[in-house]
Design a protein around this motif. Structure first.
Motif, short mmCIF file in Angstrom:
data_model
loop_
_atom_site.label_atom_id
_atom_site.label_comp_id
_atom_site.label_asym_id
_atom_site.label_seq_id
_atom_site.Cartn_x
_atom_site.Cartn_y
_atom_site.Cartn_z
N VAL A 96 0.89 -1.16 0.00
CA VAL A 96 0.00 0.00 0.00
C VAL A 96 0.93 1.21 0.00
CG1 VAL A 96 -1.83 1.24 1.20
CG2 VAL A 96 -1.73 -1.26 1.33
N ALA A 97 1.03 1.88 -1.12
CA ALA A 97 2.05 2.92 -1.29
C ALA A 97 1.60 4.30 -0.82
CB ALA A 97 2.49 2.99 -2.74
N GLU A 98 0.34 4.49 -0.53
CA GLU A 98 -0.17 5.83 -0.18
C GLU A 98 0.60 6.51 0.95
OE1 GLU A 98 -2.01 9.28 -0.61
OE2 GLU A 98 -2.17 7.61 -1.99
N PRO A 99 0.91 5.81 2.06
CA PRO A 99 1.66 6.50 3.12
C PRO A 99 3.03 7.01 2.65
CG PRO A 99 0.68 4.51 3.99
CD PRO A 99 0.48 4.48 2.49
N MET A 100 3.62 6.33 1.67
CA MET A 100 4.91 6.80 1.16
C MET A 100 4.74 8.07 0.33
SD MET A 100 7.22 3.48 0.40
CE MET A 100 6.00 2.36 -0.23
N ARG A 101 3.56 8.25 -0.26
CA ARG A 101 3.29 9.48 -1.01
C ARG A 101 3.33 10.68 -0.07
NH1 ARG A 101 -1.48 9.65 -5.22
NH2 ARG A 101 -0.38 7.71 -5.55
N ALA A 102 2.74 10.55 1.11
CA ALA A 102 2.78 11.63 2.09
C ALA A 102 4.21 11.91 2.53
CB ALA A 102 1.90 11.30 3.29
N ALA A 103 4.99 10.86 2.72
CA ALA A 103 6.39 11.03 3.12
C ALA A 103 7.18 11.72 2.00
CB ALA A 103 7.02 9.69 3.47
N THR A 104 6.90 11.35 0.77
CA THR A 104 7.58 11.96 -0.37
C THR A 104 7.23 13.44 -0.47
OG1 THR A 104 7.58 9.87 -1.56
CG2 THR A 104 7.86 11.84 -2.88
N ARG A 105 5.97 13.78 -0.25
CA ARG A 105 5.57 15.20 -0.26
C ARG A 105 6.31 15.97 0.83
NH1 ARG A 105 0.21 13.31 -1.48
NH2 ARG A 105 -0.23 13.30 0.73
N TRP A 106 6.39 15.37 2.02
CA TRP A 106 7.09 16.02 3.14
C TRP A 106 8.56 16.23 2.78
CZ3 TRP A 106 11.01 14.77 6.57
CH2 TRP A 106 11.10 15.57 7.71
N LEU A 107 9.20 15.20 2.24
CA LEU A 107 10.60 15.32 1.83
C LEU A 107 10.77 16.30 0.69
CD1 LEU A 107 11.65 11.58 2.01
CD2 LEU A 107 12.48 13.42 3.48
N GLY A 108 9.76 16.42 -0.16
CA GLY A 108 9.82 17.34 -1.29
C GLY A 108 10.02 18.78 -0.86
N ASP A 109 9.45 19.14 0.28
CA ASP A 109 9.66 20.50 0.80
C ASP A 109 11.14 20.76 1.06
OD1 ASP A 109 6.94 20.96 0.70
OD2 ASP A 109 6.63 20.48 2.82
N TYR A 110 11.83 19.77 1.56
CA TYR A 110 13.25 19.92 1.84
C TYR A 110 14.07 19.85 0.56
CZ TYR A 110 11.85 19.82 6.60
OH TYR A 110 11.23 20.16 7.77
N GLN A 111 13.61 19.09 -0.40
CA GLN A 111 14.30 19.06 -1.69
C GLN A 111 14.25 20.44 -2.33
OE1 GLN A 111 12.68 16.34 -4.57
NE2 GLN A 111 14.29 16.75 -6.04
N ARG A 112 13.08 21.10 -2.26
CA ARG A 112 12.97 22.46 -2.79
C ARG A 112 13.93 23.40 -2.06
NH1 ARG A 112 7.87 20.61 -3.47
NH2 ARG A 112 7.10 21.21 -1.43
N PHE A 113 14.03 23.26 -0.75
CA PHE A 113 14.94 24.08 0.04
C PHE A 113 16.37 23.94 -0.47
CE2 PHE A 113 18.10 24.06 3.44
CZ PHE A 113 18.03 25.38 3.86
N TRP A 114 16.82 22.67 -0.64
CA TRP A 114 18.19 22.44 -1.08
C TRP A 114 18.40 22.90 -2.52
CZ3 TRP A 114 21.80 22.34 2.19
CH2 TRP A 114 21.57 21.82 3.47
N THR A 115 17.44 22.70 -3.38
CA THR A 115 17.55 23.14 -4.76
C THR A 115 17.69 24.66 -4.81
OG1 THR A 115 16.29 21.25 -5.55
CG2 THR A 115 16.41 23.15 -7.01
N GLU A 116 16.84 25.35 -4.06
CA GLU A 116 16.92 26.81 -4.03
C GLU A 116 18.24 27.27 -3.43
OE1 GLU A 116 13.38 28.00 -1.95
OE2 GLU A 116 12.08 27.31 -3.58
N SER A 117 18.73 26.59 -2.41
CA SER A 117 20.02 26.95 -1.80
C SER A 117 21.15 26.79 -2.81
CB SER A 117 20.30 26.08 -0.57
OG SER A 117 19.35 26.33 0.43
N TYR A 118 21.15 25.68 -3.55
CA TYR A 118 22.19 25.47 -4.55
C TYR A 118 22.07 26.48 -5.69
CZ TYR A 118 23.57 21.12 -2.31
OH TYR A 118 24.03 20.20 -1.41
N ASP A 119 20.85 26.83 -6.06
CA ASP A 119 20.66 27.85 -7.10
C ASP A 119 21.25 29.19 -6.66
OD1 ASP A 119 19.43 25.97 -8.70
OD2 ASP A 119 17.39 26.71 -8.31
N ARG A 120 21.00 29.56 -5.40
CA ARG A 120 21.56 30.82 -4.87
C ARG A 120 23.08 30.76 -4.85
NH1 ARG A 120 17.22 30.26 -1.33
NH2 ARG A 120 18.57 29.53 0.34
#
Length: 104
Positions: free
Chosen positions: A72-96
């Motif tokens: 049942v993969a749905e709980p991993m979708r929520a975890a991926t969304r949560w981790l996605g916020d941090y991925q955006r943080f790191w991507t933006e940091s590297y872009d800066r």
């Protein structure tokens, strides 16, 4: 949501449980089938499955004599969304950082 994330990450923290989920991503399997690649008993695999079930990552069905487990993969979708916020943080940091280095 916090309890779900906590249970998901706790279940994913163990390499045996991650391997079980990887196997179930290929299709349903019995406890016996899941235990085959591991040097552990079926009761030990069952304990891992119970953790995965409590996290909502695995369900057990009923198919005549078998009780196949399925992913049942749905709980991993929520975890991926949560981790996605941090991925955006790191991507933006590297872009800066890239901008600073190219301006320098």
């Amino acid at each position: 949501m916090t309890a779900t994330l906590d249970a998901t990450f706790a279940a994913l923290a163990d390499p045996t449980r991650r391997a079980i989920l990887a196997r179930l991503a290929k299709g349903d399997a019995s406890v016996k089938e899941l235990a085959e690649p591991f040097a552990m008993t079926q009761p030990a695999i069952s304990k891992h499955l119970k953790v995965l079930e409590r996290a909502g990552l695995v369900e057990r069905g009923r198919d005549a004599q078998r009780r196949p487990c399925r992913l049942v993969a749905e709980p991993m979708r929520a975890a991926t969304r949560w981790l996605g916020d941090y991925q955006r943080f790191w991507t933006e940091s590297y872009d800066r950082l890239d901008e600073m280095l190219s301006d320098g």
